[in-house]
Design an enzyme around this catalytic site. Structure first.
Site, mmCIF file in Angstrom:
data_model
loop_
_atom_site.group_PDB
_atom_site.id
_atom_site.type_symbol
_atom_site.label_atom_id
_atom_site.label_comp_id
_atom_site.label_asym_id
_atom_site.label_seq_id
_atom_site.Cartn_x
_atom_site.Cartn_y
_atom_site.Cartn_z
ATOM 1 N N GLN A 10 -19.191 14.612 7.745
ATOM 2 C CA GLN A 10 -19.956 13.464 7.278
ATOM 3 C C GLN A 10 -21.415 13.578 7.741
ATOM 4 O O GLN A 10 -21.684 13.851 8.908
ATOM 5 C CB GLN A 10 -19.306 12.163 7.807
ATOM 6 C CG GLN A 10 -19.867 10.892 7.226
ATOM 7 C CD GLN A 10 -19.522 10.682 5.749
ATOM 8 O OE1 GLN A 10 -18.570 11.257 5.217
ATOM 9 N NE2 GLN A 10 -20.306 9.868 5.073
ATOM 10 N N LYS A 68 -12.532 7.150 2.998
ATOM 11 C CA LYS A 68 -12.007 8.456 2.581
ATOM 12 C C LYS A 68 -10.567 8.626 3.054
ATOM 13 O O LYS A 68 -9.704 9.087 2.301
ATOM 14 C CB LYS A 68 -12.912 9.578 3.125
ATOM 15 C CG LYS A 68 -14.264 9.579 2.415
ATOM 16 C CD LYS A 68 -15.302 10.530 2.962
ATOM 17 C CE LYS A 68 -16.624 10.228 2.227
ATOM 18 N NZ LYS A 68 -17.707 11.153 2.489
ATOM 19 N N ASP A 97 -17.010 19.005 -0.503
ATOM 20 C CA ASP A 97 -18.257 18.269 -0.755
ATOM 21 C C ASP A 97 -19.135 19.013 -1.766
ATOM 22 O O ASP A 97 -20.034 18.426 -2.368
ATOM 23 C CB ASP A 97 -19.060 18.178 0.558
ATOM 24 C CG ASP A 97 -19.083 16.789 1.168
ATOM 25 O OD1 ASP A 97 -18.876 15.811 0.432
ATOM 26 O OD2 ASP A 97 -19.325 16.706 2.390
HETATM 27 N N1 LUD Z 1 -21.816 13.070 3.896
HETATM 28 C C1 LUD Z 1 -21.472 11.574 2.062
HETATM 29 N N2 LUD Z 1 -22.961 11.001 3.811
HETATM 30 C C2 LUD Z 1 -23.373 9.761 3.159
HETATM 31 N N3 LUD Z 1 -19.382 2.382 -0.969
HETATM 32 C C3 LUD Z 1 -20.796 9.386 1.248
HETATM 33 C C4 LUD Z 1 -20.756 7.041 0.500
HETATM 34 C C5 LUD Z 1 -18.725 5.854 -0.073
HETATM 35 N N4 LUD Z 1 -20.760 15.125 3.904
HETATM 36 C C6 LUD Z 1 -21.017 13.970 3.303
HETATM 37 O O1 LUD Z 1 -19.588 9.609 1.308
HETATM 38 O O2 LUD Z 1 -20.158 12.353 0.282
HETATM 39 C C7 LUD Z 1 -20.649 12.543 1.422
HETATM 40 N N5 LUD Z 1 -20.434 13.712 2.083
HETATM 41 N N6 LUD Z 1 -21.724 10.317 1.526
HETATM 42 N N7 LUD Z 1 -21.414 8.210 0.937
HETATM 43 C C8 LUD Z 1 -22.826 8.318 1.170
HETATM 44 C C9 LUD Z 1 -23.057 9.719 1.685
HETATM 45 C C10 LUD Z 1 -22.081 11.881 3.275
HETATM 46 C C11 LUD Z 1 -21.462 5.893 0.250
HETATM 47 C C12 LUD Z 1 -20.812 4.731 -0.162
HETATM 48 C C13 LUD Z 1 -19.440 4.707 -0.320
HETATM 49 C C14 LUD Z 1 -19.364 7.001 0.329
HETATM 50 C C15 LUD Z 1 -18.686 3.480 -0.727
HETATM 51 O O3 LUD Z 1 -17.479 3.487 -0.824
HETATM 52 C C16 LUD Z 1 -18.760 1.141 -1.309
HETATM 53 C C17 LUD Z 1 -19.332 0.660 -2.634
HETATM 54 O O4 LUD Z 1 -20.460 1.037 -2.961
HETATM 55 O O5 LUD Z 1 -18.623 -0.102 -3.303
HETATM 56 C C18 LUD Z 1 -19.075 0.113 -0.238
HETATM 57 C C19 LUD Z 1 -18.529 0.517 1.106
HETATM 58 C C20 LUD Z 1 -18.939 -0.469 2.211
HETATM 59 O O6 LUD Z 1 -19.641 -0.022 3.149
HETATM 60 O O7 LUD Z 1 -18.568 -1.616 2.135
#
Ligand code: LUD
Ligand code: NAP
Length: 284
Positions: free
Chosen positions: A97, A53, A120
């Site tokens: 988060q 982020k 969010d």
């Molecule tokens: N909490 C989220 N908790 C978990 N994957 C995310 C997520 C990027 N307050 C709040 O950001 O929106 C949220 N708001 N969440 N998540 C999950 C959830 C939260 C999950 C995966 C990824 C955000 C992401 O970038 C990459 C991909 O799928 O290509 C891989 C990243 C890696 O770990 O290599």
């Protein structure tokens, strides 16, 4: 015929380059969008997402602060931190988060975020407006999913969408957004009987369960659009989705990969909401 793979990474890059232009324009008007991300504890997956982020913010020119707190922080102290950010004029978006340590009530924390800074889209005001079709910040992962389906060139209206999972962060809000797009929506969960049979009725199948490769070819109708939200770390540290990619790609018409599918879209929609928040708060 093998499915077309929808690259969330590419769609995200497209949207981010548009956002970069928009942020440049806002800065010329003296508006500098700012995001604060609070991370409590040291969960490696959360650390990785928060890093993503902050990197995203840098990429599009958004000011960002990552606030790291020890897992022993009290709920009162965390609410105090949110109070401070609610009043900080450099900050237009606040994100805590999830998940939080067990001694802290996630609902109490989310409810403390000023709705106009809730990028969010998790506060009761935002969720309520989402349900009644009012003005709101769309929750990032669900919004990213809708964008990916639209960019695949497939229409949503009139289609049968089956969502597996009913969490507040993915399953429920994506079901509402699909309904708003005029899909006929079925929400399935751990108590759904004959899950594979229900899933096979889907023209659009969204899977947000958190179980590696749970959804195999036997869950998918030929030609369906399959969106894999799951991010599971295998024993070899490799990321795998909730969908058995190799099996399902022979049957679906469109399929998102993990990594590089929904994940990058989640972060991009957060950047979009932060720019939107700066515009709303600064009345641009
Ligand atoms: N909490 C989220 N908790 C978990 N994957 C995310 C997520 C990027 N307050 C709040 O950001 O929106 C949220 N708001 N969440 N998540 C999950 C959830 C939260 C999950 C995966 C990824 C955000 C992401 O970038 C990459 C991909 O799928 O290509 C891989 C990243 C890696 O770990 O290599
Ligand atoms: P969650 O809160 O754990 O919810 C999981 C849902 O799946 C629950 O509704 C649960 O049903 C259902 N479920 C569990 N086992 C099932 C089974 N065997 N059959 C049918 N349904 C079952 O998870 P979440 O936060 O929605 O996340 C789901 C996955 O998506 C995780 O892998 C997470 O890491 C990932 N995720 C990715 C992103 C992204 O941006 N890529 C964003 C958020 C989440 P009950 O309600 O009946 O318990």
């Amino acid at each position: 015929m093998a499915a077309e793979i929808i690259s969330g990474k590419e769609v995200a890059a497209d949207i981010r380059s548009q956002l970069r232009e928009e942020v440049l324009g806002l800065k010329e008007k003296g508006i500098h969008p700012g995001l604060a991300v609070i991370l409590v504890g040291e969960d490696p997956a959360s650390q990785s997402y928060v890093k993503g982020k902050a990197r995203g913010c840098e990429e599009v020119g958004i000011y960002s602060e990552v606030i790291l707190k020890d897992a022993s922080i009290t709920q009162e102290e965390l609410l105090g931190e949110i109070d401070r950010l609610n009043k900080d004029s450099k900050i237009h978006g606040i994100l805590v988060q999830l998940p939080l340590p067990k001694h802290i009530s996630e609902n109490a924390v989310i409810d403390h975020i000023a709705p106009e800074k809730d990028v969010d889209g998790f506060t009761p005001v935002n969720v309520g407006n989402l349900v009644i079709g009012g003005e709101c910040y769309l929750p990032c992962t669900p919004h990213g999913i809708i964008e990916l389906i639209k960019r695949s060139g497939r229409s949503i209206a009139g289609k049968h969408a089956v969502v597996i999972g009913r969490s507040n962060i993915v399953g429920k809000p994506v079901s509402l957004l699909l309904l708003q797009e005029n899909a006929t929506v079925t929400i399935a969960h751990s108590r759904t009987a004959n899950l594979a049979e229900v899933a096979r009725q889907a023209d659009i199948l969204v899977v947000a369960v958190g179980r590696a490769k749970m959804v195999g070819a036997d869950y998918v109708k030929s030609g369906a659009v399959v969106i894999d939200v799951g991010v599971n770390r295998g024993e070899d540290k490799k990321l795998v989705g909730d969908v058995d990619f190799e099996g399902v790609k022979e049957i679906a018409s469109f399929l998102t990969p993990v990594p590089g599918g929904v994940g990058p879209m989640t972060i991009t929609m957060l950047l979009k909401n932060t720019v939107e928040a700066a515009k709303r708060i600064c009345k641009a």
